[in-house]
Design a protein around this motif. Structure first.
Motif, PDB file in Angstrom:
ATOM      1  N   LEU A  72       0.847  -1.185   0.000  1.00 18.30           N
ATOM      2  CA  LEU A  72       0.000   0.000   0.000  1.00 18.30           C
ATOM      3  C   LEU A  72       0.882   1.234   0.000  1.00 18.30           C
ATOM      4  CD1 LEU A  72      -2.630  -1.172   2.644  1.00 18.30           C
ATOM      5  CD2 LEU A  72      -2.617  -1.545   0.157  1.00 18.30           C
ATOM      6  N   THR A  74       0.599   4.868  -0.236  1.00 20.45           N
ATOM      7  CA  THR A  74      -0.098   6.146  -0.157  1.00 20.45           C
ATOM      8  C   THR A  74       0.297   6.844   1.137  1.00 20.45           C
ATOM      9  OG1 THR A  74      -2.247   7.240   0.042  1.00 20.45           O
ATOM     10  CG2 THR A  74      -2.125   4.973   0.818  1.00 20.45           C
ATOM     11  N   LYS A  80      -4.975   4.469   4.074  1.00 18.28           N
ATOM     12  CA  LYS A  80      -4.148   3.265   4.101  1.00 18.28           C
ATOM     13  C   LYS A  80      -4.712   2.247   5.089  1.00 18.28           C
ATOM     14  CE  LYS A  80       0.299   3.750   3.916  1.00 18.28           C
ATOM     15  NZ  LYS A  80       1.702   3.983   4.320  1.00 18.28           N
ATOM     16  N   HIS A 131       2.685  -1.137   7.847  1.00 16.54           N
ATOM     17  CA  HIS A 131       2.292  -0.094   6.894  1.00 16.54           C
ATOM     18  C   HIS A 131       2.825   1.287   7.288  1.00 16.54           C
ATOM     19  CE1 HIS A 131      -0.306  -3.101   5.077  1.00 16.54           C
ATOM     20  NE2 HIS A 131      -0.830  -3.332   6.256  1.00 16.54           N
TER      21      HIS A 131
END
Length: 217
Positions: A72, A74, A80, A131
């Motif tokens: 991911l 972004t 996210k 993340h």
């Protein structure tokens, strides 16, 4: 020879371009292409040599969770989190992109789905959640705890035993002194020096950092 891990980057902006550069340096990785987060309009467009294959909302129609891992890419932390929850529920797993020019202690831990850019540093016994984005020249010192979905912009420096909450965003050149906490979804403005804890959802700026109004950029 073991099969390469296939990775689809979810995003087509600057974070995706960072990830493209990093993944191309990693052995055992095959970059499938990109999934655009905005719409299906740019399908087929090539970004730094990687093709936009589909829109993000079409991924589950085109790919099985067992066929690849997602990254991911972004800088929108809340989005996210939503994407991670959605794709995780569908059975997808996540890949990280760690630059060979990043320095990660063998006694540190980095979660799935992270992007660690060149010259970022993660010191001993630090824990980086899932993340998380560490931009260039970020320093995560010993015993730091970085929450999931946090974003640390270029030149952010964290002293020892700092805690950064889920989804927090520290802008360029921000600094945090030892033993301080930046709460979940808090924002620390560029160049700020955090000398006191920042509450959940707090927004601070200045030297020393104080509660602010308006944009943190």
């Amino acid at each position: 020879m073991p099969a390469k891990t296939k990775i689809l980057i979810v995003g087509a902006g600057s974070q995706a371009r960072y990830a493209i550069d990093i993944l191309r340096t990693r052995k055992g990785v095959s970059l499938l292409g990109l999934a655009d987060l905005e719409s299906s309009a740019p399908l087929g467009r090539v970004i730094n040599g990687a093709k936009v294959l589909c829109a993000a909302f079409d991924i589950e129609k085109r790919l099985k969770p067992s066929s690849c891992r997602l990254l991911l890419a972004t800088g929108d932390n809340r989005r996210k989190k939503e994407l991670a929850e959605r794709f995780s529920a569908l059975g997808f797993k996540f890949a990280s992109a760690v630059s060979p020019q990043a320095s990660v202690s063998p006694h540190a831990r980095v979660g799935a789905g992270c992007i660690l850019n060149p010259q970022s540093v993660v010191m001993t016994d630090a824990v980086v959640g899932e993340h998380v984005i560490l931009h260039s020249h970020v320093v995560v010192e010993h015993d730091n705890l970085i929450g999931d979905f946090a974003n640390l912009a270029p030149g952010v420096s964290l002293a020892g035993r700092v805690k950064i909450g889920m989804g927090a965003y520290l802008y360029t050149g921000a600094k945090v002194i030892p033993d301080r906490t930046v709460g979940d979804w808090a924002v620390v403005a560029a160049g700020a020096v955090v000398t006191r804890d920042v509450p959940v959802g707090g927004r601070v700026a200045g030297v020393p950092a104080r509660t602010m109004k308006g944009s943190a950029r």
